[in-house]
Design an enzyme around this catalytic site. Structure first.
Site, PDB file in Angstrom:
ATOM      1  N   ASP A 116      42.282  43.778  68.596  1.00 21.82           N
ATOM      2  CA  ASP A 116      41.302  43.758  69.690  1.00 21.82           C
ATOM      3  C   ASP A 116      40.116  42.858  69.350  1.00 21.82           C
ATOM      4  O   ASP A 116      39.276  42.598  70.209  1.00 21.82           O
ATOM      5  CB  ASP A 116      40.818  45.179  70.011  1.00 21.82           C
ATOM      6  CG  ASP A 116      40.277  45.903  68.789  1.00 21.82           C
ATOM      7  OD1 ASP A 116      41.040  46.048  67.809  1.00 21.82           O
ATOM      8  OD2 ASP A 116      39.112  46.313  68.798  1.00 21.82           O
ATOM      9  N   ASN A 117      40.050  42.395  68.105  1.00 23.49           N
ATOM     10  CA  ASN A 117      38.974  41.486  67.717  1.00 23.49           C
ATOM     11  C   ASN A 117      39.496  40.072  67.478  1.00 23.49           C
ATOM     12  O   ASN A 117      38.831  39.268  66.830  1.00 23.49           O
ATOM     13  CB  ASN A 117      38.269  41.998  66.455  1.00 23.49           C
ATOM     14  CG  ASN A 117      37.450  43.258  66.743  1.00 23.49           C
ATOM     15  OD1 ASN A 117      37.069  43.512  67.882  1.00 23.49           O
ATOM     16  ND2 ASN A 117      37.193  44.040  65.715  1.00 23.49           N
ATOM     17  N   ASP A 158      32.979  39.525  67.474  1.00 24.33           N
ATOM     18  CA  ASP A 158      32.653  40.841  66.896  1.00 24.33           C
ATOM     19  C   ASP A 158      32.278  40.785  65.420  1.00 24.33           C
ATOM     20  O   ASP A 158      33.084  41.028  64.525  1.00 24.33           O
ATOM     21  CB  ASP A 158      33.797  41.843  67.114  1.00 24.33           C
ATOM     22  CG  ASP A 158      33.637  42.547  68.448  1.00 24.33           C
ATOM     23  OD1 ASP A 158      32.710  42.190  69.199  1.00 24.33           O
ATOM     24  OD2 ASP A 158      34.431  43.450  68.742  1.00 24.33           O
TER      25      ASP A 158
HETATM   26  P1  AMP Z   1      34.741  47.299  67.433  1.00 26.69           P
HETATM   27  O1  AMP Z   1      34.970  47.989  66.147  1.00 26.69           O
HETATM   28  O2  AMP Z   1      33.295  47.006  67.722  1.00 26.69           O
HETATM   29  O3  AMP Z   1      35.603  46.117  67.642  1.00 26.69           O
HETATM   30  O4  AMP Z   1      35.120  48.354  68.570  1.00 26.69           O
HETATM   31  C1  AMP Z   1      36.366  48.991  68.632  1.00 26.69           C
HETATM   32  C2  AMP Z   1      36.401  49.897  69.845  1.00 26.69           C
HETATM   33  O5  AMP Z   1      35.456  50.971  69.695  1.00 26.69           O
HETATM   34  C3  AMP Z   1      36.051  49.222  71.153  1.00 26.69           C
HETATM   35  O6  AMP Z   1      36.860  49.798  72.145  1.00 26.69           O
HETATM   36  C4  AMP Z   1      34.598  49.581  71.347  1.00 26.69           C
HETATM   37  O7  AMP Z   1      34.197  49.530  72.698  1.00 26.69           O
HETATM   38  C5  AMP Z   1      34.559  50.991  70.798  1.00 26.69           C
HETATM   39  N1  AMP Z   1      33.225  51.383  70.343  1.00 26.69           N
HETATM   40  C6  AMP Z   1      32.595  50.949  69.221  1.00 26.69           C
HETATM   41  N2  AMP Z   1      31.370  51.525  69.132  1.00 26.69           N
HETATM   42  C7  AMP Z   1      31.225  52.337  70.206  1.00 26.69           C
HETATM   43  C8  AMP Z   1      30.185  53.197  70.686  1.00 26.69           C
HETATM   44  N3  AMP Z   1      29.045  53.350  70.031  1.00 26.69           N
HETATM   45  N4  AMP Z   1      30.411  53.864  71.833  1.00 26.69           N
HETATM   46  C9  AMP Z   1      31.572  53.721  72.508  1.00 26.69           C
HETATM   47  N5  AMP Z   1      32.570  52.928  72.111  1.00 26.69           N
HETATM   48  C10 AMP Z   1      32.418  52.239  70.976  1.00 26.69           C
HETATM   49 MG    MG Z   2      35.736  44.747  68.980  1.00 28.76          MG
END
Ligand code: AMP
Ligand code: MG
Length: 462
Positions: free
Chosen positions: A236-237, A246
């Site tokens: 997803d990244n 990200d």
């Molecule tokens: P990331 O690790 O930032 O790539 O995010 C992975 C997933 O977790 C994505 O679907 C984000 O939208 C979700 N996510 C990360 N942090 C939060 C948060 N504080 N609240 C809701 N969703 C989150």
């Molecule tokens: Mg992400």
């Protein structure tokens, strides 16, 4: 439709513009003066949608550290809309930290000031280094306290610009649901957006897979050549556009080590520095799986065609890496033996506590006749470095180029300044305490990373 939920940002108590990227705003044809105040703060928290905009949270899935989640999505983010910039390019304007959405699962939908400014800084540093990346347009504080394991933090929202937010995980979302109709729509959309020359062409889905592989091979080669560790290369990244996205637990190498890993959640070193090309190939295989039904109606043929693309990734990667490292070494021509020579330089650094970034700048000094700065970086330079230098000097001696010219070219590709971890931490801590001066100073240095700047020596040190 079917790939997102229409949504809006949370109301927050005290939206305030903390940092606007004026140069980027102008590139986008936006009125930076108008955005610098309250209006910008309202738009970039997601409280007020720009006229004509219909903000939305995008659906996506993803493999996180190897485990599949069929539903991730923008859990704390919103796509405000698209802009056509001054160069005619279509770009996404997206918010991160704008509140809960239908994809939030257990999360609070918020972002803390530190990570928002971190993404701002490192993204801008990558841009200045010439590496494809999403970029920060603004950082806005919300006046809200949010709760993290490390305590209460100031809330913030990052406004960021991307050539799109399509990821490998966007395709996985529909593949996991067996929704072939949506997969095709999405693939055609992605092709129209990123590879318009393929629109309507026969065999376009296989060509599209190849293009994504080329872009990722080029991107990851640039990461590796600059010493960047992304840290969370989940599917997803990984973008379809080939932009870095990200910035979480990412970092630049200090001492050279293929095992370098800066993320506390990556215990196995899955996304370690030297493993990034492997992980890119792994992620591309996940994209290929999603596209099989579109590539060929005959399963066996589809698998054979997609597999050939994935199997070719190491070749693409190596060619991209070699092109980059030749520049780093100041080699003008392609010669046999360059791969071994380049790898040989890295081998000299292993286990010798050599700062990766400084080593290439010091090599330019060596080209100018002074090997002392380079030798001084090694615990024991007589071990392997001296032998390697002899081979290197023999190799560059085969090319007609002045030492000055070669060193200048090397210094135009090997940065003097990278976002050193200690400098980034210092800037973020000060910002959290209300002092943006270290952030501004660091950002300024990172905007011209190849050119020596007055009073900036500490920024070049490990
Ligand atoms: P990331 O690790 O930032 O790539 O995010 C992975 C997933 O977790 C994505 O679907 C984000 O939208 C979700 N996510 C990360 N942090 C939060 C948060 N504080 N609240 C809701 N969703 C989150
Ligand atoms: Mg992400």
């Amino acid at each position: 439709s079917g790939a997102y939920a229409q949504w809006q940002g949370d109301k927050v108590p005290a939206p305030q513009m903390l940092k606007l990227n004026v140069a980027l705003a102008e590139e986008l044809g936006l009125d930076a003066d108008a955005l610098a105040g309250e209006a910008g703060a309202l738009v970039f928290t997601g409280m007020r949608a720009p006229t004509g905009a219909a903000p939305l949270a995008m659906a996506y899935a993803g493999h996180q550290f190897g485990g599949f989640s069929p539903q991730l999505g923008d859990g704390r983010a919103l796509l405000l809309g698209e802009l056509i910039d001054r160069f005619g390019r279509r770009r996404d304007l997206h918010l991160k930290g704008s509140g809960r959405t239908p994809f939030s699962r257990g999360g609070d939908g918020k972002a803390a000031l530190g990570p928002v400014l971190r993404e701002y800084l490192i993204g801008e540093a990558m841009h200045a280094l010439g590496i494809p990346t999403t970029r920060a347009l603004a950082a806005v504080t919300t006046g809200e306290k949010i709760h993290r394991e490390t305590g209460a933090k100031d809330g913030a929202v990052l406004a960021r610009i991307a050539s799109s937010h399509l990821r490998v995980g966007s395709f996985q979302f529909f593949a996991a649901r067996g929704d072939t109709e949506m997969l095709q729509k999405l693939a055609d959309y992605a092709i129209a957006r990123h590879d318009p020359d393929l629109v309507g062409r026969e065999g376009r889905y296989l060509s599209f897979l190849k293009r994504v592989a080329e872009r990722q091979a080029s991107l990851v080669a640039q990461w590796v050549n600059i010493g960047f560790v992304h840290g969370v290369m989940n599917t997803d990244n990984m973008t379809i556009s080939g932009e870095t996205i990200d910035y979480g637990p990412c970092a630049f190498l200090d001492s050279y080590s293929p095992k370098a890993s800066f993320s506390s959640i990556d215990q196995q070193g899955r996304y370690a520095y030297g493993n990034q090309p492997n992980m890119a190939a792994w992620n591309l295989a996940r994209l290929a799986e999603c596209l099989l039904g579109l590539i060929n109606a005959d399963d066996d043929k589809a698998i054979a065609e997609a597999t050939a693309v994935i199997n070719n990734f190491p070749t693409l990667y190596q060619a991209a890496w070699l092109t980059g490292v030749r520049q780093k070494l100041g080699l003008l021509q392609d010669k046999e033996g360059d791969l071994a020579l380049a790898n040989g330089f890295l081998m000299t650094m292993q286990g010798q506590n050599v700062d990766y970034t400084q080593a290439f700048r010091a090599l330019a000094e060596a080209v100018l006749g002074n090997t002392s700065p380079l030798r001084a970086l090694y615990d024991d330079p007589s071990k392997e470095l001296d032998g390697w230098l002899a081979a290197y000097f023999a190799r560059i001696g085969e090319e007609a180029q002045t030492p000055q010219g070669r060193a200048a070219e090397m210094n135009a590709t090997n940065p003097l300044y990278i976002p050193r971890n200690h400098k980034v931490e210092e800037a973020l801590q000060a910002a959290e305490a209300g002092d943006m001066a270290p952030f501004e100073a660091l950002l300024k240095v990172l905007q011209t990373p190849f050119t020596e700047q007055p009073n900036a020596e500490s920024y070049s040190l490990a």
